[in-house]
Design a protein around this motif. Structure first.
Motif, PDB file in Angstrom:
ATOM      1  N   LYS A 154      -0.209   6.161 -11.800  1.00 34.28           N
ATOM      2  CA  LYS A 154      -0.115   7.554 -12.238  1.00 34.28           C
ATOM      3  C   LYS A 154       0.952   7.743 -13.306  1.00 34.28           C
ATOM      4  O   LYS A 154       0.776   8.561 -14.221  1.00 34.28           O
ATOM      5  CB  LYS A 154       0.185   8.466 -11.048  1.00 34.28           C
TER       6      LYS A 154
ATOM      7  N   TYR B 110     -10.092   4.419  -6.042  1.00 34.39           N
ATOM      8  CA  TYR B 110      -9.085   3.526  -5.471  1.00 34.39           C
ATOM      9  C   TYR B 110      -9.024   3.709  -3.961  1.00 34.39           C
ATOM     10  O   TYR B 110      -8.920   4.837  -3.472  1.00 34.39           O
ATOM     11  CB  TYR B 110      -7.712   3.807  -6.102  1.00 34.39           C
TER      12      TYR B 110
ATOM     13  N   LEU C 279      -0.025  15.132  -9.657  1.00 36.80           N
ATOM     14  CA  LEU C 279      -0.852  14.445  -8.662  1.00 36.80           C
ATOM     15  C   LEU C 279      -1.072  15.324  -7.436  1.00 36.80           C
ATOM     16  O   LEU C 279      -0.206  15.433  -6.561  1.00 36.80           O
ATOM     17  CB  LEU C 279      -0.190  13.131  -8.248  1.00 36.80           C
TER      18      LEU C 279
ATOM     19  N   SER D 149      -4.311   0.045  -8.438  1.00 36.82           N
ATOM     20  CA  SER D 149      -4.829   1.055  -9.357  1.00 36.82           C
ATOM     21  C   SER D 149      -4.800   0.505 -10.775  1.00 36.82           C
ATOM     22  O   SER D 149      -3.947  -0.322 -11.119  1.00 36.82           O
ATOM     23  CB  SER D 149      -4.002   2.356  -9.267  1.00 36.82           C
TER      24      SER D 149
ATOM     25  N   VAL E 104      -5.053  12.341  -4.697  1.00 35.01           N
ATOM     26  CA  VAL E 104      -4.956  11.461  -3.532  1.00 35.01           C
ATOM     27  C   VAL E 104      -5.611  12.140  -2.339  1.00 35.01           C
ATOM     28  O   VAL E 104      -5.366  13.319  -2.071  1.00 35.01           O
ATOM     29  CB  VAL E 104      -3.483  11.135  -3.206  1.00 35.01           C
TER      30      VAL E 104
ATOM     31  N   SER F  99     -10.566  10.816 -10.850  1.00 32.95           N
ATOM     32  CA  SER F  99     -10.632   9.549 -10.112  1.00 32.95           C
ATOM     33  C   SER F  99      -9.767   9.639  -8.852  1.00 32.95           C
ATOM     34  O   SER F  99      -8.542   9.776  -8.949  1.00 32.95           O
ATOM     35  CB  SER F  99     -10.160   8.401 -10.999  1.00 32.95           C
ATOM     36  N   PRO F 100     -10.376   9.520  -7.666  1.00 36.92           N
ATOM     37  CA  PRO F 100      -9.618   9.684  -6.427  1.00 36.92           C
ATOM     38  C   PRO F 100      -8.968   8.391  -5.948  1.00 36.92           C
ATOM     39  O   PRO F 100      -9.447   7.285  -6.241  1.00 36.92           O
ATOM     40  CB  PRO F 100     -10.695  10.140  -5.438  1.00 36.92           C
ATOM     41  N   ALA F 101      -7.894   8.539  -5.202  1.00 39.10           N
ATOM     42  CA  ALA F 101      -7.260   7.427  -4.493  1.00 39.10           C
ATOM     43  C   ALA F 101      -7.242   7.778  -3.013  1.00 39.10           C
ATOM     44  O   ALA F 101      -6.657   8.799  -2.624  1.00 39.10           O
ATOM     45  CB  ALA F 101      -5.844   7.199  -5.006  1.00 39.10           C
TER      46      ALA F 101
ATOM     47  N   PRO G 285      -5.110   7.584 -11.264  1.00 34.24           N
ATOM     48  CA  PRO G 285      -5.436   8.342 -10.046  1.00 34.24           C
ATOM     49  C   PRO G 285      -5.268   9.838 -10.326  1.00 34.24           C
ATOM     50  O   PRO G 285      -4.178  10.280 -10.718  1.00 34.24           O
ATOM     51  CB  PRO G 285      -4.401   7.840  -9.028  1.00 34.24           C
ATOM     52  N   ASP G 286      -6.333  10.597 -10.169  1.00 35.26           N
ATOM     53  CA  ASP G 286      -6.295  12.021 -10.490  1.00 35.26           C
ATOM     54  C   ASP G 286      -5.844  12.846  -9.291  1.00 35.26           C
ATOM     55  O   ASP G 286      -5.173  13.861  -9.441  1.00 35.26           O
ATOM     56  CB  ASP G 286      -7.669  12.489 -10.951  1.00 35.26           C
TER      57      ASP G 286
ATOM     58  N   ILE H 238       0.054   3.440  -6.378  1.00 36.91           N
ATOM     59  CA  ILE H 238      -0.435   4.692  -6.945  1.00 36.91           C
ATOM     60  C   ILE H 238       0.568   5.241  -7.949  1.00 36.91           C
ATOM     61  O   ILE H 238       0.197   5.745  -9.015  1.00 36.91           O
ATOM     62  CB  ILE H 238      -0.723   5.725  -5.838  1.00 36.91           C
TER      63      ILE H 238
END
Length: 481
Positions: free
Chosen positions: A251, A388, A363, A414, A265, A230-232, A262-263, A247
């Motif tokens: 996280k 996100y 991260l 998030s 950024v 899952s991106p931010a 968040p996987d 974030i």
């Protein structure tokens, strides 16, 4: 050898128990296929009261399974949303259960169309280890609201809460209404092979494929809540304090062991260092120490800990810059299973952390040039469970919404979409299929039965054979155009 035999015997007992309970629940459903609103609300109220009664023991059991699970995280992310989900369902269930009226074409008048929402039967729920209470209770609430019987397979990696939840359920419900099954991976595989009327699985994409394959043998419909990366997105002009703080919370919660954490950024190239500095400040403020800090959760077990360490070793060997956030500079390498939140800069696509779901306090930060490039980066990869975006420009927000697909999304936050009782939760593509929570949970576990009703007068007889009459010709002229 002896321990393997004992384990096999224990697994066999769990499987036999699964088969017996499944049969009992099937019989019980046919004896009461449509529980009333009052019955369903009574079941939900009993579940809520049990959660409140067992509250302290639940928190203690989860803490034991993690060796250190923040009490507040268990309250915020497990107990509170479970109770609030029940409250929301109790408030709205009466309106959800009402048949919905649908229009009837003039061609078929006089008549009525309605959709009745009926229980499916026996529902199977497979629970992961990361949020063992919430991810058991959430599906159970939806299943009970829809009037079903429910069997729940708990994770073998959380033996304390799994055992306690079984005790809680047995003290609250008859076994032919709700039952908890414990046991190892063989028991889980056998569980997924039962011919349930619906099955919900939460876990990894790889195991989700196995569950779906087993369900296909019985044509069992499935809801798969999986994960992914899952991106931010950090925009060019969002205040970095805002983005980094939100974030960091998403996280660090449960030490990153969250399917919608968040996987990685996506950050403008010229803001990466500033983002890293602000992120370090935010994490240090939330967790000034780690080792004996009860606010900071440990990694669930050695297997997961070693997997995460392997990701870091692989990234470092391939040229990544690692920024370990350990404000008190404590020694955490002696069995605590606490991992500092670690930023990974200068990533490359061949690194394991950029290929696998991280599911821990690591991260990566990936650079981008413009927003279109960030969107393209996301779209070139499997569709994530969450996305996100951090930026206050409404046009940019709309650009991301319109040009990406993900299970759910937060703008300038998030995780919080999962806590909204009136929003559906679910994935798409590799991140899953189907939805639950709130009304969507009720609908998922209900059969939408279409019912067309005529009374004495039958207008349909005018188009019965023999064909070729003037009336037939008139009907064709008016309705085939």
């Amino acid at each position: 050898m002896e321990s393997n035999v004992v384990q096999l015997t224990e697994s066999k007992k769990h499987m036999q128990h699964t088969h017996r309970v499944f049969g009992d629940q099937k019989k019980a459903f046919y004896n009461n296929p449509t529980p009333s609103l009052s019955e369903r609300k009574e079941n939900l109220s009993r579940l809520k009261q049990a959660l409140l009664t067992y509250q302290d023991r639940i928190l203690e059991a989860i803490d034991q399974d993690f060796t250190c699970r923040s009490r507040d995280e268990s309250l915020i992310a497990e107990l509170m949303p479970s109770v609030q989900g029940i409250n929301h369902t109790l408030k709205h269930l009466g309106s959800w259960m009402k048949p919905s009226r649908r229009s009837v074409s003039v061609l078929f008048q006089p008549a009525s169309n309605k959709v009745h929402y009926q229980p499916k039967g026996v529902v199977g729920v497979i629970v992961p280890w990361n949020y063992p209470l919430y991810l058991a209770v959430g599906p159970l609430v939806a299943s009970l609201a829809a009037g079903n019987r429910t069997m729940i397979k708990m994770s073998e990696f959380t033996p304390h809460i799994s055992s306690l939840f079984k005790e809680l359920i047995e003290a609250t419900f008859p076994e032919d209404l709700v039952a908890v099954i414990n046991g190892d991976a063989d028991v889980a595989a056998d569980f997924s092979a039962r011919p349930f009327d619906h099955m919900l699985f939460t876990g990894s994409t790889a195991v989700g494929k196995l569950v779906m394959r087993a369900a296909a043998e019985n044509l069992t419909p499935v809801t798969l809540e999986l994960g992914g990366k899952s991106p931010a997105i950090v925009s060019q002009d969002v205040p970095l304090e805002d983005a980094a703080q939100r974030i960091a919370f998403g996280k660090a919660l449960n030490a990153g062991q969250t399917c919608i954490a968040p996987d990685y950024v996506l950050c403008p190239a010229d803001r990466i260092q500033a983002f890293a500095d602000e992120f370090r400040n935010q994490v240090s403020g939330m967790y000034p120490s780690l080792r004996d800090n009860e606010d900071y959760t440990a990694i669930i077990n050695e297997r997961q800990y070693n997997r995460l360490q392997d990701y870091l070793t692989d990234a470092r060997a391939k040229g990544a810059e690692l920024i370990e956030i350990n404000p008190a500079q404590e020694n955490l390498g002696d069995g605590t299973r606490k991992m500092p939140l670690t930023l990974v800069l200068k990533t490359t696509p061949d690194m394991k952390i950029m290929q696998e779901e991280i599911f821990g306090p690591v991260l990566p930060v990936v650079s981008y040039g413009n927003l279109n490039e960030a969107i393209q980066y996301i779209n070139d990869r499997p569709r994530p469970l969450a996305l996100y975006f951090f930026g206050y420009d409404r046009d940019q927000q709309r650009q991301v919404i319109d040009n990406t697909l993900s299970g759910g999304m937060c703008i300038n936050d998030s995780l919080m979409h999962v806590a909204q009782d009136d929003l559906p939760f679910g994935g798409i593509g590799d991140s899953g299929m189907g939805h639950y929570h709130g009304k969507e949970g009720f609908l998922t576990f209900s059969h939408h039965r279409a019912i067309f009703t005529r009374q004495k007068f039958n207008s349909g007889k005018f188009v019965y054979p023999p064909y070729g009459t003037s009336f037939h010709k008139m009907v064709y002229r008016f309705f085939i155009r």
